[in-house]
Design a protein around this motif. Structure first.
Motif, mmCIF file in Angstrom:
data_model
loop_
_atom_site.group_PDB
_atom_site.id
_atom_site.type_symbol
_atom_site.label_atom_id
_atom_site.label_comp_id
_atom_site.label_asym_id
_atom_site.label_seq_id
_atom_site.Cartn_x
_atom_site.Cartn_y
_atom_site.Cartn_z
ATOM 1 N N GLN A 26 -34.261 -20.665 15.421
ATOM 2 C CA GLN A 26 -33.144 -21.351 16.072
ATOM 3 C C GLN A 26 -32.128 -21.909 15.075
ATOM 4 O O GLN A 26 -30.934 -21.954 15.349
ATOM 5 C CB GLN A 26 -33.678 -22.491 16.956
ATOM 6 C CG GLN A 26 -34.498 -22.023 18.151
ATOM 7 C CD GLN A 26 -35.924 -21.638 17.753
ATOM 8 O OE1 GLN A 26 -36.399 -22.020 16.680
ATOM 9 N NE2 GLN A 26 -36.583 -20.869 18.597
ATOM 10 N N ARG A 27 -32.596 -22.356 13.930
ATOM 11 C CA ARG A 27 -31.740 -22.924 12.882
ATOM 12 C C ARG A 27 -30.643 -23.830 13.464
ATOM 13 O O ARG A 27 -29.447 -23.517 13.377
ATOM 14 C CB ARG A 27 -31.127 -21.805 12.035
ATOM 15 C CG ARG A 27 -32.128 -21.080 11.163
ATOM 16 C CD ARG A 27 -31.444 -20.141 10.201
ATOM 17 N NE ARG A 27 -30.836 -19.007 10.886
ATOM 18 C CZ ARG A 27 -31.506 -17.904 11.241
ATOM 19 N NH1 ARG A 27 -32.800 -17.801 10.970
ATOM 20 N NH2 ARG A 27 -30.888 -16.909 11.846
ATOM 21 N N PRO A 28 -31.011 -24.928 14.078
ATOM 22 C CA PRO A 28 -30.022 -25.787 14.758
ATOM 23 C C PRO A 28 -28.993 -26.364 13.783
ATOM 24 O O PRO A 28 -29.329 -26.812 12.690
ATOM 25 C CB PRO A 28 -30.881 -26.886 15.383
ATOM 26 C CG PRO A 28 -32.143 -26.889 14.595
ATOM 27 C CD PRO A 28 -32.370 -25.478 14.154
ATOM 28 N N ASP A 29 -27.728 -26.348 14.208
ATOM 29 C CA ASP A 29 -26.659 -26.885 13.361
ATOM 30 C C ASP A 29 -26.879 -28.360 13.040
ATOM 31 O O ASP A 29 -26.543 -28.825 11.954
ATOM 32 C CB ASP A 29 -25.309 -26.705 14.057
ATOM 33 C CG ASP A 29 -24.861 -25.247 14.085
ATOM 34 O OD1 ASP A 29 -25.373 -24.459 13.270
ATOM 35 O OD2 ASP A 29 -24.015 -24.915 14.924
ATOM 36 N N ALA A 30 -27.436 -29.090 14.006
ATOM 37 C CA ALA A 30 -27.668 -30.519 13.779
ATOM 38 C C ALA A 30 -28.617 -30.736 12.607
ATOM 39 O O ALA A 30 -28.473 -31.717 11.868
ATOM 40 C CB ALA A 30 -28.224 -31.161 15.043
ATOM 41 N N ALA A 31 -29.576 -29.838 12.426
ATOM 42 C CA ALA A 31 -30.510 -29.988 11.306
ATOM 43 C C ALA A 31 -29.779 -29.847 9.975
ATOM 44 O O ALA A 31 -30.077 -30.568 9.017
ATOM 45 C CB ALA A 31 -31.623 -28.948 11.417
#
Length: 233
Positions: A26-31
């Motif tokens: 998923q590689r979330p942008d928030a991370a």
């Protein structure tokens, strides 16, 4: 956390968790945003050039207190390998410089090693030796530092073994430091045929006392040993 200080453990944990999330599909942008914020916080507040702050003062007049002066070798070496993992996972990510990271590992190895009894001290002064500085009345953390600075703990040694392994190639001095910590750790903590005795006194003898956590915690040990096996594979 006493009023007037910011702790290194917070941004350290955020850096690590966010970097691990960026390894997921998923590689979330928030991370990524959290990782970059934590890196800036560590660089600007806790590890500015020439300094190492476990508890960084957030207002004037606290620089020479015990809380500002004490350092935790296990935390710094744990943070450094987390940085190395984050960089390896995302080559476009940068936190500190390679030289600065190696210098910090060397400093942790120097001030943390107990020249008298061997092993890595839980806490020291930022210049080495017994933690010192002006006390802040009523701080339970200060009592913890004063009472347990010379204990030898499972998590400190597990993290030091793995953290120093990343920098053993830098110089013969660092290779010797990594080997010294690994030898003492594996000779003292594992009970043959059983498990690690997690809390030791300064001389390395078992200490029947709650020093860090009031539970049997195998987490740091298993993680460090698994990661060390990966390095040697």
């Amino acid at each position: 956390m006493p009023d007037g200080f910011a702790d290194l453990a917070g941004p350290m944990t955020l850096l690590h968790v966010s970097s691990e999330l960026l390894r997921t599909p998923q590689r979330p942008d928030a991370a990524r945003e959290v990782r970059d914020w934590a890196a800036r916080r560590l660089e600007d507040v806790h590890l500015p050039q020439g300094q190492w702050r476990e508890f960084a003062p957030t207002r004037p007049g606290l620089e020479d207190t015990l809380l500002a002066r004490h350092v935790t070798q296990g935390h710094l070496l744990e943070l450094l390998w987390m940085m190395e993992h984050a960089i390896a996972a995302d080559p476009g990510f940068a936190v500190l410089t390679p030289q600065r990271r190696a210098d910090l590992a060397r400093r942790a190895a120097d001030v943390g090693w107990d020249a008298e009894c061997g092993g890595v001290l839980r806490y020291t002064d930022r210049d080495g030796g017994i933690p010192r500085g002006e006390p802040i009345a009523g701080s339970p953390y200060e009592a913890l530092v004063a009472d347990t600075w010379d204990t030898k703990l499972w998590w400190v040694h597990a993290e030091a073994m793995y953290g120093l392994a990343f920098y053993a190639h830098v110089s013969p001095e660092m290779a010797a430091a990594a080997a010294r910590v690994a030898e003492w750790t594996m000779r003292v903590f594992p009970e043959p045929g059983a498990e690690w005795l997690q809390i030791r006194d300064r001389a390395g003898e078992p200490l029947n006392k709650v020093v860090a956590l009031p539970v049997k915690d195998p987490f740091h040990i298993a993680r460090a040993l698994l990661f060390l096996n990966r390095l040697s594979a």
